[in-house]
Design an enzyme around this catalytic site. Structure first.
Site, PDB file in Angstrom:
ATOM      1  N   TYR A   1       0.794  -1.229   0.000  1.00 21.20           N
ATOM      2  CA  TYR A   1       0.000   0.000   0.000  1.00 21.20           C
ATOM      3  C   TYR A   1       0.833   1.288   0.000  1.00 21.20           C
ATOM      4  CZ  TYR A   1      -3.826  -3.214   0.919  1.00 21.20           C
ATOM      5  OH  TYR A   1      -4.738  -4.237   0.815  1.00 21.20           O
TER       6      TYR A   1
ATOM      7  N   HIS B   1      -8.880   2.736  -5.789  1.00 19.43           N
ATOM      8  CA  HIS B   1      -8.108   1.753  -5.032  1.00 19.43           C
ATOM      9  C   HIS B   1      -6.633   2.007  -5.232  1.00 19.43           C
ATOM     10  CE1 HIS B   1     -11.735  -0.410  -4.226  1.00 19.43           C
ATOM     11  NE2 HIS B   1     -12.050  -0.301  -5.507  1.00 19.43           N
TER      12      HIS B   1
HETATM   13  O1  CA2 Z   1      -6.263  -1.147  -2.966  1.00 21.43           O
HETATM   14  C1  CA2 Z   1      -7.073  -0.581  -2.231  1.00 21.43           C
HETATM   15  O2  CA2 Z   1      -7.090   0.637  -2.043  1.00 21.43           O
HETATM   16  C2  CA2 Z   1      -8.081  -1.431  -1.428  1.00 21.43           C
HETATM   17  O3  CA2 Z   1      -9.315  -0.715  -1.406  1.00 21.43           O
HETATM   18  C3  CA2 Z   1      -7.488  -1.570  -0.045  1.00 21.43           C
HETATM   19  C4  CA2 Z   1      -8.291  -2.478   0.882  1.00 21.43           C
HETATM   20  C5  CA2 Z   1      -8.593  -3.806   0.197  1.00 21.43           C
HETATM   21  O4  CA2 Z   1      -9.449  -4.582   1.029  1.00 21.43           O
HETATM   22  C6  CA2 Z   1      -9.228  -3.625  -1.166  1.00 21.43           C
HETATM   23  O5  CA2 Z   1      -9.436  -4.888  -1.752  1.00 21.43           O
HETATM   24  C7  CA2 Z   1      -8.343  -2.787  -2.059  1.00 21.43           C
HETATM   25  C8  CA2 Z   1      -7.555  -2.759   2.179  1.00 21.43           C
HETATM   26  C9  CA2 Z   1      -7.027  -1.567   2.877  1.00 21.43           C
HETATM   27  C10 CA2 Z   1      -6.074  -2.029   3.930  1.00 21.43           C
HETATM   28  O6  CA2 Z   1      -5.181  -0.985   4.210  1.00 21.43           O
HETATM   29  C11 CA2 Z   1      -4.076  -1.282   4.946  1.00 21.43           C
HETATM   30  C12 CA2 Z   1      -3.148  -0.305   5.040  1.00 21.43           C
HETATM   31  C13 CA2 Z   1      -1.983  -0.535   5.737  1.00 21.43           C
HETATM   32  C14 CA2 Z   1      -1.774  -1.738   6.373  1.00 21.43           C
HETATM   33  C15 CA2 Z   1      -2.739  -2.732   6.295  1.00 21.43           C
HETATM   34  C16 CA2 Z   1      -3.911  -2.494   5.579  1.00 21.43           C
END
Ligand code: CA2
Length: 146
Positions: free
Chosen positions: A24, A101
């Site tokens: 991310y 996303h």
């Molecule tokens: O790619 C994206 O922006 C998502 O929306 C992110 C979501 C995921 O469930 C989608 O499928 C795609 C997850 C966000 C989790 O964010 C985190 C950030 C840092 C550490 C752990 C998780």
């Protein structure tokens, strides 16, 4: 009056820049907020950001956006793939909605390939990291704001 855009972030996005940086990126949500506000100021519109881990709070924020906002950008996180309630709330809006996303959800696990938001979104940006937030604002500004 100045145009106003709202950016909504769903569950776990408060952890950006702290964990899973390989996936991310290293930007925190605060970094993203600062660059979005900078971009908006340069382009003469206002932006506000809201993050929640709670589905109902996101629904409330979407409902509130019916008044006083000219566009909505949403990264609904995991709720993208599951939330009929967020889909229904977005469907009521008369302003443009951009689905966003950080990652490319189509080259990840199968369960991320389905989005309940895409059907009502004016456009989708995914796979460009934190830069996607600025890309969404740019698209909003160029295409929808007068
Ligand atoms: O790619 C994206 O922006 C998502 O929306 C992110 C979501 C995921 O469930 C989608 O499928 C795609 C997850 C966000 C989790 O964010 C985190 C950030 C840092 C550490 C752990 C998780």
């Amino acid at each position: 009056m100045m145009n106003k855009i709202i950016i909504l972030n769903g569950p776990n996005l408060n952890l950006l820049g702290e964990r899973e940086k390989d996936k991310y990126g290293k930007n925190t949500l605060k970094d993203i907020e600062i660059s979005c506000k900078e971009f908006a100021k340069k382009n003469n519109f206002e932006v506000s950001l809201f993050q929640s881990n709670i589905e109902g709070e996101l629904v409330d924020a979407i409902q509130k956006a019916r008044e006083g906002f000219n566009g909505l950008v949403i990264n609904a996180g995991g709720y993208t793939h599951t939330s009929v309630a967020i889909h229904d709330a977005l469907k009521i809006l008369k302003i443009p909605v951009i689905e966003l996303h950080i990652t490319n959800i189509y080259n990840r696990e199968e369960f991320r390939h389905k989005s309940l938001i895409s059907k009502i979104a004016s456009g989708i940006i995914c796979g460009f990291g934190a830069e996607g937030y600025i890309m969404a604002l740019e698209a909003m500004n160029n295409k929808y704001l007068k």
